[in-house]
Design an enzyme around this catalytic site. Sequence first.
Site, PDB file in Angstrom:
ATOM      1  N   ASN A   9       0.869  -1.184   0.000  1.00 11.02           N
ATOM      2  CA  ASN A   9       0.000   0.000   0.000  1.00 11.02           C
ATOM      3  C   ASN A   9       0.903   1.231   0.000  1.00 11.02           C
ATOM      4  O   ASN A   9       1.532   1.541   1.015  1.00 11.02           O
ATOM      5  CB  ASN A   9      -0.890  -0.035   1.254  1.00 11.02           C
ATOM      6  CG  ASN A   9      -1.706   1.232   1.405  1.00 11.02           C
ATOM      7  OD1 ASN A   9      -1.820   2.030   0.473  1.00 11.02           O
ATOM      8  ND2 ASN A   9      -2.280   1.416   2.583  1.00 11.02           N
ATOM      9  N   TRP A  10       0.953   1.893  -1.133  1.00  9.96           N
ATOM     10  CA  TRP A  10       1.874   3.039  -1.254  1.00  9.96           C
ATOM     11  C   TRP A  10       1.302   4.308  -0.624  1.00  9.96           C
ATOM     12  O   TRP A  10       1.979   5.330  -0.569  1.00  9.96           O
ATOM     13  CB  TRP A  10       2.205   3.279  -2.737  1.00  9.96           C
ATOM     14  CG  TRP A  10       2.968   2.160  -3.387  1.00  9.96           C
ATOM     15  CD1 TRP A  10       3.439   1.035  -2.778  1.00  9.96           C
ATOM     16  CD2 TRP A  10       3.362   2.063  -4.763  1.00  9.96           C
ATOM     17  NE1 TRP A  10       4.092   0.235  -3.688  1.00  9.96           N
ATOM     18  CE2 TRP A  10       4.049   0.843  -4.912  1.00  9.96           C
ATOM     19  CE3 TRP A  10       3.176   2.871  -5.890  1.00  9.96           C
ATOM     20  CZ2 TRP A  10       4.573   0.424  -6.145  1.00  9.96           C
ATOM     21  CZ3 TRP A  10       3.688   2.460  -7.113  1.00  9.96           C
ATOM     22  CH2 TRP A  10       4.383   1.250  -7.238  1.00  9.96           C
ATOM     23  N   LYS A  11       0.057   4.264  -0.223  1.00  7.26           N
ATOM     24  CA  LYS A  11      -0.604   5.430   0.405  1.00  7.26           C
ATOM     25  C   LYS A  11      -0.423   6.674  -0.477  1.00  7.26           C
ATOM     26  O   LYS A  11      -0.431   6.567  -1.692  1.00  7.26           O
ATOM     27  CB  LYS A  11      -0.078   5.642   1.832  1.00  7.26           C
ATOM     28  CG  LYS A  11      -0.093   4.357   2.649  1.00  7.26           C
ATOM     29  CD  LYS A  11       0.083   4.577   4.114  1.00  7.26           C
ATOM     30  CE  LYS A  11       0.211   3.243   4.814  1.00  7.26           C
ATOM     31  NZ  LYS A  11       0.041   3.307   6.245  1.00  7.26           N
ATOM     32  N   HIS A  97      -9.478   0.619   4.872  1.00  5.23           N
ATOM     33  CA  HIS A  97      -8.157   0.767   5.482  1.00  5.23           C
ATOM     34  C   HIS A  97      -8.294   1.653   6.723  1.00  5.23           C
ATOM     35  O   HIS A  97      -9.115   2.570   6.756  1.00  5.23           O
ATOM     36  CB  HIS A  97      -7.176   1.384   4.477  1.00  5.23           C
ATOM     37  CG  HIS A  97      -5.776   1.400   5.012  1.00  5.23           C
ATOM     38  ND1 HIS A  97      -5.322   2.394   5.840  1.00  5.23           N
ATOM     39  CD2 HIS A  97      -4.752   0.524   4.873  1.00  5.23           C
ATOM     40  CE1 HIS A  97      -4.066   2.136   6.171  1.00  5.23           C
ATOM     41  NE2 HIS A  97      -3.697   1.002   5.600  1.00  5.23           N
ATOM     42  N   GLU A  99      -6.727   4.087   7.846  1.00  7.13           N
ATOM     43  CA  GLU A  99      -6.628   5.543   7.660  1.00  7.13           C
ATOM     44  C   GLU A  99      -7.928   6.107   7.089  1.00  7.13           C
ATOM     45  O   GLU A  99      -8.296   7.250   7.358  1.00  7.13           O
ATOM     46  CB  GLU A  99      -5.413   5.862   6.773  1.00  7.13           C
ATOM     47  CG  GLU A  99      -4.121   5.695   7.565  1.00  7.13           C
ATOM     48  CD  GLU A  99      -2.952   5.136   6.805  1.00  7.13           C
ATOM     49  OE1 GLU A  99      -2.910   5.235   5.564  1.00  7.13           O
ATOM     50  OE2 GLU A  99      -2.055   4.566   7.458  1.00  7.13           O
ATOM     51  N   GLU A 169      -5.247  -5.591  10.548  1.00  8.27           N
ATOM     52  CA  GLU A 169      -4.249  -4.551  10.767  1.00  8.27           C
ATOM     53  C   GLU A 169      -4.537  -3.827  12.074  1.00  8.27           C
ATOM     54  O   GLU A 169      -5.367  -2.901  12.111  1.00  8.27           O
ATOM     55  CB  GLU A 169      -4.273  -3.541   9.622  1.00  8.27           C
ATOM     56  CG  GLU A 169      -4.025  -4.151   8.258  1.00  8.27           C
ATOM     57  CD  GLU A 169      -3.490  -3.109   7.288  1.00  8.27           C
ATOM     58  OE1 GLU A 169      -2.347  -3.251   6.858  1.00  8.27           O
ATOM     59  OE2 GLU A 169      -4.201  -2.137   7.008  1.00  8.27           O
ATOM     60  N   GLY A 175       2.260   1.940  10.653  1.00  9.33           N
ATOM     61  CA  GLY A 175       3.119   3.113  10.474  1.00  9.33           C
ATOM     62  C   GLY A 175       3.786   3.579  11.755  1.00  9.33           C
ATOM     63  O   GLY A 175       4.356   4.668  11.799  1.00  9.33           O
ATOM     64  N   SER A 215       3.452  -2.469  10.250  1.00 15.49           N
ATOM     65  CA  SER A 215       4.920  -2.419  10.361  1.00 15.49           C
ATOM     66  C   SER A 215       5.593  -3.744  10.008  1.00 15.49           C
ATOM     67  O   SER A 215       6.531  -4.175  10.688  1.00 15.49           O
ATOM     68  CB  SER A 215       5.338  -1.937  11.748  1.00 15.49           C
ATOM     69  OG  SER A 215       4.808  -0.648  12.001  1.00 15.49           O
ATOM     70  N   GLY A 237       4.822   1.163   4.713  1.00 17.66           N
ATOM     71  CA  GLY A 237       6.127   1.817   4.561  1.00 17.66           C
ATOM     72  C   GLY A 237       7.164   0.992   3.823  1.00 17.66           C
ATOM     73  O   GLY A 237       7.848   1.496   2.915  1.00 17.66           O
TER      74      GLY A 237
HETATM   75  C1  PEP Z   1      -0.723  -0.273   5.819  1.00 15.46           C
HETATM   76  O1  PEP Z   1      -0.652   0.770   5.194  1.00 15.46           O
HETATM   77  O2  PEP Z   1      -1.710  -0.996   5.639  1.00 15.46           O
HETATM   78  C2  PEP Z   1       0.346  -0.624   6.752  1.00 15.46           C
HETATM   79  C3  PEP Z   1       0.270  -1.760   7.381  1.00 15.46           C
HETATM   80  O3  PEP Z   1       1.370   0.277   6.913  1.00 15.46           O
HETATM   81  P1  PEP Z   1       2.804  -0.012   7.614  1.00 15.46           P
HETATM   82  O4  PEP Z   1       3.334  -1.297   7.027  1.00 15.46           O
HETATM   83  O5  PEP Z   1       3.639   1.176   7.266  1.00 15.46           O
HETATM   84  O6  PEP Z   1       2.550  -0.165   9.084  1.00 15.46           O
END
Ligand code: PEP
Length: 253
Positions: A9-11, A97, A99, A169, A175, A215, A237
């Site tokens: 997921n490049w966000k 997601h 966010e 998640e 993040g 993460s 990330g």
């Molecule tokens: C995500 O964006 O779904 C995610 C798990 O981010 P990160 O790996 O940066 O925690």
Amino acid sequence: MKKPFVAGNWKMNTDSNSSVELGKCIASASLEAAGHDVTVAVCPPFVYLQAVARALSASSVAVGAQDIYYEPKGAFTGEISASMLKDIGCTYCLCGHSERRHVIGETDELINKKVAAGIGGGLLPILCVGELRAEREASQTNEVVTRQMKNGLAGLSAEKVSAVTIAYEPVWAIGTGLTATPQQAQEVHDFIRKLLGQMYDGRLAEEIRILYGGSVKPDNAADLMGQRDIDGALVGGASLKADDFLAIIQAAV
Ligand code: PEP
């Protein structure tokens, strides 16, 4: 045996050049070796989706959207439909997601409409669920995940749900550099699988892929994905660095 699934997921990152470059680096020779054994997808920002999809069209890397709108077309300024995403070569779409739940304010009801629209439009939704830190500390993880799963999949038949991937998640791990331990993650994955068994049937529950996100990095990926009910990873990330993302994919094989 289920194929593991690793999605990036490049966000809201990359630009028109770096998105295509990153996609091409991921679809490298080393991935082609693993590509038969692992499903791999990247989710670039909407504006770069088509360019990345074109660059990856001859590779084994699929492309997904980070979000979707549930109406097929019309006066919905700023929104993108399933058929538009399908049209430009998307295979997957993230729905719910954390966010979007906690920064943008999406509800379970809206997320449910998005999951249904994604399936209806021929996409494969990745439904994200997970608890906040305060909810974990109050021992509400199972309750929160049950609500998000039941509401997110409401009204969908077993056949439709077979198109869905679940991503667990924990919000406190996204993040933040904090990761659920493999045991903590496995406990919730096992809970989600049993819940799917109750909501649908045991076969569907076994077949659905449940990814862990929060993460995930090259140094913890193998331990996490080595757990019985962890079928892959949703990576934020670390998916922005081709070497790290490729190492996570290798850890899934
Ligand atoms: C995500 O964006 O779904 C995610 C798990 O981010 P990160 O790996 O940066 O925690």
